[in-house]
Design an enzyme around this catalytic site. Structure first.
Site, PDB file in Angstrom:
ATOM      1  N   LEU A  33       0.877  -1.165   0.000  1.00  0.00           N
ATOM      2  CA  LEU A  33       0.000   0.000   0.000  1.00  0.00           C
ATOM      3  C   LEU A  33       0.914   1.215   0.000  1.00  0.00           C
ATOM      4  CD1 LEU A  33      -2.914  -0.450   2.597  1.00  0.00           C
ATOM      5  CD2 LEU A  33      -3.155   0.004   0.151  1.00  0.00           C
ATOM      6  N   ASP A  34       0.607   2.199  -0.837  1.00  0.00           N
ATOM      7  CA  ASP A  34       1.425   3.411  -0.878  1.00  0.00           C
ATOM      8  C   ASP A  34       1.473   4.075   0.489  1.00  0.00           C
ATOM      9  OD1 ASP A  34       1.768   3.086  -3.605  1.00  0.00           O
ATOM     10  OD2 ASP A  34      -0.051   4.214  -4.077  1.00  0.00           O
ATOM     11  N   ILE A  35       2.484   4.878   0.701  1.00  0.00           N
ATOM     12  CA  ILE A  35       2.670   5.564   1.978  1.00  0.00           C
ATOM     13  C   ILE A  35       1.475   6.459   2.319  1.00  0.00           C
ATOM     14  CG2 ILE A  35       3.925   7.528   0.957  1.00  0.00           C
ATOM     15  CD1 ILE A  35       5.737   7.412   3.495  1.00  0.00           C
ATOM     16  N   ASP A  36       0.802   7.008   1.281  1.00  0.00           N
ATOM     17  CA  ASP A  36      -0.337   7.894   1.526  1.00  0.00           C
ATOM     18  C   ASP A  36      -1.679   7.182   1.399  1.00  0.00           C
ATOM     19  OD1 ASP A  36       0.248   7.570  -1.119  1.00  0.00           O
ATOM     20  OD2 ASP A  36       0.328   9.687  -1.626  1.00  0.00           O
ATOM     21  N   SER A  37      -1.670   5.835   1.411  1.00  0.00           N
ATOM     22  CA  SER A  37      -2.899   5.043   1.388  1.00  0.00           C
ATOM     23  C   SER A  37      -3.065   4.324   2.723  1.00  0.00           C
ATOM     24  CB  SER A  37      -2.850   4.005   0.256  1.00  0.00           C
ATOM     25  OG  SER A  37      -2.720   4.646  -0.992  1.00  0.00           O
TER      26      SER A  37
END
Length: 248
Positions: free
Chosen positions: A120-124
């Protein structure tokens, strides 16, 4: 003529374990080919040969844990990078969900060989799987995986009016990333500013890039399901064990 395969690769293909586990088991003398123990790394077999493992291997595998985290923004899925903490740093006794249904005592040894099965992306935010079980990792992120991942995506349209129906159809099928056509997705409106995405692949920042292509800006992204396993009521920043009767 039938081609010889590395024994570890064949064991992975059969779903017995990961290649790394296979090499460990071979070295320990826990693997049989046509009833005979094979303990030499790099050994090869024909596809028709019968591969089996000793009870010790199955017993060790049953002790391996799989952990579900509700990842918050600001943590990376895998190794620490650019000063950001990895999601595994959340896996400690005080962050375990009080309603975790599994009667399993947490021990720091469970952090050994615990790897993220997907990212999961850092901003997700949302459901992230960490596992010691190579079979689960292969099932979720192997080359041929078809496991569905479901996301709730809050978006803003950067053009006048509302997203045209033709562009919603493009999100479902017709876009390409990195020079390759994306496999069909299921994308629908959840409410006025939120889309529901169901994907069977996971290219880097795929949803954000898909949205950009049709004039949408992603304001928030949350993964709520992987296969049959749902995020449910697991609070953000907490974790629980995968239950025995849960399957992806």
């Amino acid at each position: 003529m039938t081609e010889l395969l590395r024994l570890s690769k064949r064991m992975s293909e059969l779903g017995l374990c990961s290649r790394r586990e296979a090499d460990e088991w071979i070295e320990r003398g826990w693997v049989r080919v046509d009833g005979k123990i094979v303990s030499e790394l790099g050994s090869k077999v024909f596809p028709h040969q019968r591969v089996s493992v000793e009870r010790q291997a199955a017993a060790e595998q049953s002790k391996r844990v799989t952990i579900l985290i509700n990842k918050p923004v600001g943590l990376v899925s895998g190794q620490a990078e650019d000063g950001h903490q990895p999601a595994i740093s959340l896996v400690k006794a005080e962050n375990r969900w009080s309603e975790c249904p599994v009667d399993n005592q947490f021990h720091p040894t469970q952090l050994m060989s615990l790897v993220a099965a997907g990212r999961l992306d850092i901003d997700s935010v949302g459901l992230l799987v960490l596992t010691q079980d190579g079979r689960i990792a292969k099932h979720l992120i192997g080359q041929d995986t078809t496991v569905e991942k479901e996301y709730l995506v809050r978006v803003e349209y950067s053009r006048p009016g509302r997203l045209p129906e033709k562009d919603l159809r493009l999100l479902n099928h017709g876009l390409s990333l990195d020079g390759k056509k994306l496999i069909p997705a299921k994308v629908r409106w959840q409410n006025d500013d939120q889309l529901n995405f169901i994907l069977k692949e996971g290219k880097k920042r795929q949803i954000r890039r898909m949205c950009e292509m049709v004039g949408l800006t992603v304001l928030g992204l949350k993964r709520v399901r992987i296969g049959k396993v749902k995020l449910g009521k697991l609070p953000e920043g907490q974790w629980r064990y995968l239950q025995e009767d849960e399957q992806f």
